[in-house]
Design a protein around this motif. Structure first.
Motif, PDB file in Angstrom:
ATOM      1  N   VAL A 146       0.203  45.506  46.857  1.00  0.00           N
ATOM      2  CA  VAL A 146       1.528  45.370  46.251  1.00  0.00           C
ATOM      3  C   VAL A 146       1.615  44.060  45.462  1.00  0.00           C
ATOM      4  O   VAL A 146       2.175  44.015  44.363  1.00  0.00           O
ATOM      5  N   CYS A 147       1.036  42.978  46.008  1.00  0.00           N
ATOM      6  CA  CYS A 147       1.024  41.700  45.295  1.00  0.00           C
ATOM      7  C   CYS A 147       0.275  41.812  43.969  1.00  0.00           C
ATOM      8  O   CYS A 147       0.738  41.326  42.930  1.00  0.00           O
ATOM      9  N   ALA A 148      -0.884  42.466  43.997  1.00  0.00           N
ATOM     10  CA  ALA A 148      -1.672  42.643  42.771  1.00  0.00           C
ATOM     11  C   ALA A 148      -0.890  43.451  41.742  1.00  0.00           C
ATOM     12  O   ALA A 148      -0.917  43.145  40.542  1.00  0.00           O
ATOM     13  N   ALA A 149      -0.167  44.483  42.203  1.00  0.00           N
ATOM     14  CA  ALA A 149       0.623  45.318  41.292  1.00  0.00           C
ATOM     15  C   ALA A 149       1.763  44.530  40.663  1.00  0.00           C
ATOM     16  O   ALA A 149       2.020  44.639  39.456  1.00  0.00           O
ATOM     17  N   LEU A 150       2.466  43.733  41.457  1.00  0.00           N
ATOM     18  CA  LEU A 150       3.577  42.938  40.936  1.00  0.00           C
ATOM     19  C   LEU A 150       3.075  41.862  39.974  1.00  0.00           C
ATOM     20  O   LEU A 150       3.722  41.555  38.968  1.00  0.00           O
ATOM     21  N   GLU A 151       1.910  41.284  40.276  1.00  0.00           N
ATOM     22  CA  GLU A 151       1.322  40.297  39.362  1.00  0.00           C
ATOM     23  C   GLU A 151       0.970  40.933  38.022  1.00  0.00           C
ATOM     24  O   GLU A 151       1.172  40.336  36.964  1.00  0.00           O
ATOM     25  N   LEU A 152       0.453  42.159  38.064  1.00  0.00           N
ATOM     26  CA  LEU A 152       0.117  42.859  36.824  1.00  0.00           C
ATOM     27  C   LEU A 152       1.376  43.132  36.009  1.00  0.00           C
ATOM     28  O   LEU A 152       1.415  42.874  34.801  1.00  0.00           O
ATOM     29  N   LEU A 153       2.423  43.642  36.654  1.00  0.00           N
ATOM     30  CA  LEU A 153       3.668  43.912  35.940  1.00  0.00           C
ATOM     31  C   LEU A 153       4.257  42.628  35.355  1.00  0.00           C
ATOM     32  O   LEU A 153       4.778  42.632  34.232  1.00  0.00           O
ATOM     33  N   MET A 154       4.156  41.536  36.094  1.00  0.00           N
ATOM     34  CA  MET A 154       4.678  40.268  35.603  1.00  0.00           C
ATOM     35  C   MET A 154       3.890  39.806  34.372  1.00  0.00           C
ATOM     36  O   MET A 154       4.456  39.303  33.401  1.00  0.00           O
ATOM     37  N   GLY A 155       2.551  39.987  34.419  1.00  0.00           N
ATOM     38  CA  GLY A 155       1.734  39.628  33.269  1.00  0.00           C
ATOM     39  C   GLY A 155       2.062  40.475  32.055  1.00  0.00           C
ATOM     40  O   GLY A 155       2.080  39.970  30.915  1.00  0.00           O
ATOM     41  N   LEU A 156       2.340  41.763  32.271  1.00  0.00           N
ATOM     42  CA  LEU A 156       2.686  42.642  31.152  1.00  0.00           C
ATOM     43  C   LEU A 156       4.055  42.308  30.577  1.00  0.00           C
ATOM     44  O   LEU A 156       4.287  42.472  29.378  1.00  0.00           O
ATOM     45  N   CYS A 157       4.972  41.852  31.425  1.00  0.00           N
ATOM     46  CA  CYS A 157       6.344  41.587  30.971  1.00  0.00           C
ATOM     47  C   CYS A 157       6.536  40.182  30.404  1.00  0.00           C
ATOM     48  O   CYS A 157       7.596  39.883  29.854  1.00  0.00           O
ATOM     49  N   THR A 158       5.547  39.321  30.548  1.00  0.00           N
ATOM     50  CA  THR A 158       5.705  37.932  30.076  1.00  0.00           C
ATOM     51  C   THR A 158       5.885  37.840  28.570  1.00  0.00           C
ATOM     52  O   THR A 158       6.798  37.161  28.095  1.00  0.00           O
ATOM     53  N   PRO A 159       5.045  38.490  27.739  1.00  0.00           N
ATOM     54  CA  PRO A 159       5.335  38.488  26.291  1.00  0.00           C
ATOM     55  C   PRO A 159       6.576  39.343  26.027  1.00  0.00           C
ATOM     56  O   PRO A 159       6.630  40.504  26.454  1.00  0.00           O
TER      57      PRO A 159
END
Length: 277
Positions: A144-157
């Protein structure tokens, strides 16, 4: 090939064969059905092989930007999505899911210009399905942590975040205006409910195991879910900063435009506040 590493295609096919098995043709017997040999659901050795190949690809992708471009060239994201959608998930080692997500993160957050918007949306939807599964699923706090980190990386730009929250339709190429509708690729309501439940369960387990040999493992489990909660807060902060209106944000968070700000973390915060220092 553009990058010149055709062995990656072989590794991808090996991983897919280990995941799904190989169709064996039946010869010499008319009407006999072909059967599938191997695969993660039939052989634990194949399941472990999937995890090891994902680890190998992740180590390769961490080497350089050129390596990550090579992963993109050979469409390794299809392998990762197959792993995330694999059923039953219990047939794979739990780490295989987090490994797939981190491989996707290497590919999609370090080279945004190398991917199309539909691919970004497809990846976000795949991760969304995983984080919103019930608490009795096979997916650990690490996944779940890895998934949330990925979504956060995608949403940063901001441009990418908006493309994940909205979809546009162009009816006529000569039109100057594009019709845009809210079409978010991810929802966070069920994931937040699961975090609250997991933290509550882990906290109770810590109290039950206090003073025993299993206390350390219980504390590590609780720590993992608290880290996931912190990432959830960070993800929502990023989405808020890039959202044009609060209505869109609450549709993403709770799936409802009528939610009140005070209700977003109410249940979760009550549980967290009950955890002793």
């Amino acid at each position: 090939t553009a990058v010149g590493l055709p062995i990656l295609d072989l590794i991808r096919r090996l991983a897919e064969a280990a995941l799904n098995g190989v169709v064996m043709e039946t010869e010499g017997r008319e009407g006999a059905e072909d059967h599938i040999s191997g695969g993660a659901t039939r052989d634990t050795r194949d399941a472990r092989a999937v995890s090891r190949l994902l680890l190998l690809l992740a180590h390769f992708g961490a080497l350089s930007n050129t390596a990550r471009l090579a992963l993109t060239e050979y469409s390794l994201e299809t392998l990762c999505q197959s792993v995330l959608a694999h059923s039953p998930p219990t047939s794979l080692p739990p780490m295989a899911f987090s490994q797939s997500i981190r491989l996707l993160s290497l590919m999609f957050t370090s080279n945004p210009s190398a991917h199309s918007v539909p691919k970004f949306r497809m990846v976000a939807k795949a991760v969304n399905l995983l984080i919103n599964k019930a608490s009795d699923s096979h997916h650990s706090a690490s996944t779940v942590c890895a998934a949330l980190e990925l979504l956060m990386g995608l949403c940063t730009p901001q441009w990418l975040c908006l493309n994940l929250l909205f979809s546009g339709a162009v009816e006529n190429l000569e039109d100057e205006e594009v019709e845009v509708t809210v079409s978010s690729t991810f929802r966070l309501e069920k994931c937040m409910q699961r975090l609250a439940q997991e933290i509550s369960t882990a906290n109770q387990q810590c109290h039950a195991e206090k003073g025993t040999e299993d206390e350390t493992a219980a504390l590590e489990e609780l720590s993992g879910w608290l880290q996931a909660t912190e990432l959830m807060v960070s993800l929502q902060r990023v989405v808020v900063e890039n959202c044009p209106t609060s209505t869109v944000f609450f549709q993403v968070v709770l799936g409802s435009a009528g939610a009140s700000p005070s209700s977003v973390f109410e249940d979760l915060m009550q549980i967290v506040q009950g955890i002793p220092d």
